[in-house]
Scaffold this active site. Structure first.
Site, PDB file in Angstrom:
ATOM      1  N   ILE A  13       1.043  -1.296  -0.029  1.00 25.77           N
ATOM      2  CA  ILE A  13       0.001  -0.058   0.072  1.00 25.77           C
ATOM      3  C   ILE A  13       0.969   1.389   0.158  1.00 25.77           C
ATOM      4  O   ILE A  13       0.561   2.150  -0.607  1.00 25.77           O
ATOM      5  CB  ILE A  13      -1.023   0.333   1.143  1.00 25.77           C
ATOM      6  N   TYR A 143      -3.325 -11.873  14.445  1.00 28.53           N
ATOM      7  CA  TYR A 143      -3.274 -10.659  13.401  1.00 28.53           C
ATOM      8  C   TYR A 143      -4.437  -9.851  13.774  1.00 28.53           C
ATOM      9  O   TYR A 143      -4.505  -8.691  14.107  1.00 28.53           O
ATOM     10  CB  TYR A 143      -3.241 -11.096  12.076  1.00 28.53           C
TER      11      TYR A 143
END
Length: 155
Positions: A13, A143
């Site tokens: 990203i 996560y």
């Protein structure tokens, strides 16, 4: 000129976002530990006078204090992303990077700074049907749990 700090900027990203920020003539500083040996992705930007790279860890309070203090916007992308790497690194390190580093950033912000936080769909766990902002958070992995806690800190 807007000054932007991108944490984890050598990732997918970040390297997609950086050229857009530079095109708008923003002053862009990237901090990344290069844990994934992805520094080569930043090579296209090194000759741009508005680009600065710092190899460092977002958990380093002194470093982050110095980097955050004069920025207008912090785009927080740094994370151990996904179940496999979080399992490999373990729960403690995953929470240190994904949650505690976010807590540090939030504590360093002044009232006139903006924080953009990259979260994850893993906050929702298994979803049957359509997932919306009203879908209850139900993280299943290290996560997901570490990013859910970080999201709560940002909110």
């Amino acid at each position: 000129m807007k000054k932007v700090l991108v944490t984890g900027g050598a990732g997918y990203i970040g390297t997609t976002l950086i050229p857009m920020l530079l095109q708008k003539q923003y002053d862009v500083t990237v901090v990344d530990s290069l844990l994934f040996n992805n520094g080569d992705k930043l090579i296209p930007f090194v000759n741009n006078k508005n680009f600065n790279f710092v190899k460092g860890d977002v958990r380093d309070a002194q470093l982050m204090s110095n980097l955050v203090k004069d920025k207008d916007v912090i785009i927080h992308l740094a994370a151990l992303v996904g179940f496999p790497i979080c399992r490999e690194k373990g729960e403690k390190e995953s929470f240190d990077v994904n949650t505690n580093a976010t807590k540090l950033l939030v504590s360093l912000l002044s009232d006139d700074q903006y924080l953009l936080f990259g979260s994850t769909g893993s906050n929702y766990g298994e979803v049957i049907g359509v997932c919306t902002e009203e879908t209850p958070l139900n993280p299943l992995s290290i996560y997901g749990k570490s990013k859910t806690e970080a999201e709560k800190l940002v909110m």
